[in-house]
Enzyme design. Structure first.
Site, PDB file in Angstrom:
ATOM      1  N   GLU A   1       0.852  -1.199   0.000  1.00 43.25           N
ATOM      2  CA  GLU A   1       0.000   0.000   0.000  1.00 43.25           C
ATOM      3  C   GLU A   1       0.886   1.245   0.000  1.00 43.25           C
ATOM      4  O   GLU A   1       1.569   1.528   0.989  1.00 43.25           O
ATOM      5  CB  GLU A   1      -0.909   0.004   1.222  1.00 43.25           C
TER       6      GLU A   1
ATOM      7  N   ARG B   1       0.266  10.422   0.370  1.00 49.82           N
ATOM      8  CA  ARG B   1       0.559  11.510   1.307  1.00 49.82           C
ATOM      9  C   ARG B   1       1.698  12.397   0.832  1.00 49.82           C
ATOM     10  O   ARG B   1       2.021  13.387   1.498  1.00 49.82           O
ATOM     11  CB  ARG B   1       0.942  10.929   2.676  1.00 49.82           C
TER      12      ARG B   1
ATOM     13  N   LYS C   1     -11.155  -1.571   6.272  1.00 50.90           N
ATOM     14  CA  LYS C   1      -9.971  -1.241   7.059  1.00 50.90           C
ATOM     15  C   LYS C   1     -10.440  -0.763   8.433  1.00 50.90           C
ATOM     16  O   LYS C   1     -11.343   0.070   8.517  1.00 50.90           O
ATOM     17  CB  LYS C   1      -9.180  -0.134   6.354  1.00 50.90           C
TER      18      LYS C   1
END
Length: 214
Positions: free
Chosen positions: A43, A47, A131
């Site tokens: 993943e 950001r 998640k």
């Protein structure tokens, strides 16, 4: 909406490395180290300005990796991530607009939840893979244990504050499909581009065991 689950993209892989990449040039050697260590499901969080280029590079040059995008927080982010080659999507939370975009993307996704009401809302919408974030701060193992009884259809990837010490207990839960973590990516190793150390730590994570829900 994809019929494939994120949990089925790399069967037997207990840990998803949650990667923050500052320099896209590091993406390929980092991904190769993680794959060599037994963690092919990667993943890349959206950001940093380098994130999408990192996803593109891994998708193009590391075919053994299953690269996805995390910290997806808008429909535009969904489009950008899939356009860059992301094979799965992860969000820290969800809205109707974001959920719709993820469903329409054609790739598996994990919308983020931290409360029972959010879990029920997603189940009502036909989504059972989620998640759980931020895992430790939101109640951790006791909370997920409590959800298993009334909400057995929900399956989680807990992420946030999980360590090598706590990961096995999460993976032993019947409603956990894998965990997300960063401990195999220590900042000093990344700064030094010590890919051998990353590979070694990844191997240790891969050896933690297969979730019982598989």
């Amino acid at each position: 909406m994809s019929s494939t689950s994120v949990f089925d993209l790399a069967p037997g892989c207990p840990v998803v490395p949650v990667v923050v990449i500052e320099d896209a040039a590091d993406a390929v050697p980092l991904a190769r180290a993680l794959v060599a260590g037994g963690l092919p499901l990667i993943e890349v969080t959206l950001r940093t300005p380098a994130a999408l280029d990192a996803v593109r590079a891994i998708a193009a040059e590391v075919p053994e990796a299953v690269v996805g995008a995390g910290t997806v927080v808008s429909p535009a982010g969904v489009a950008d991530a899939v356009g860059a080659g992301a094979r799965f999507l992860v969000s820290p939370g969800w809205t109707e607009g974001l959920l719709g975009a993820m469903r329409d993307s054609g790739v598996p996704f994990l919308p983020g939840v931290s409360t029972a009401s959010e879990v029920v809302a997603l189940l009502e919408r036909g989504v059972s893979d989620m998640k759980f974030f931020p895992a430790e701060a939101a109640g951790g193992i006791p909370y997920l244990t409590s959800l298993a009884g009334p909400l057995p259809r929900a399956r989680f990837c807990p992420t946030g504050g999980i360590s090598p010490a706590s990961a096995p207990a999460y993976l032993a839960l019947p409603n956990v499909g894998c965990v997300g973590g960063t401990w195999m990516l220590p900042p000093d190793a990344l700064a030094a581009r010590d890919w051998a150390r990353v590979e070694s730590l990844a191997r240790g994570a891969a050896d933690l065991g297969v979730p019982v829900s598989r």
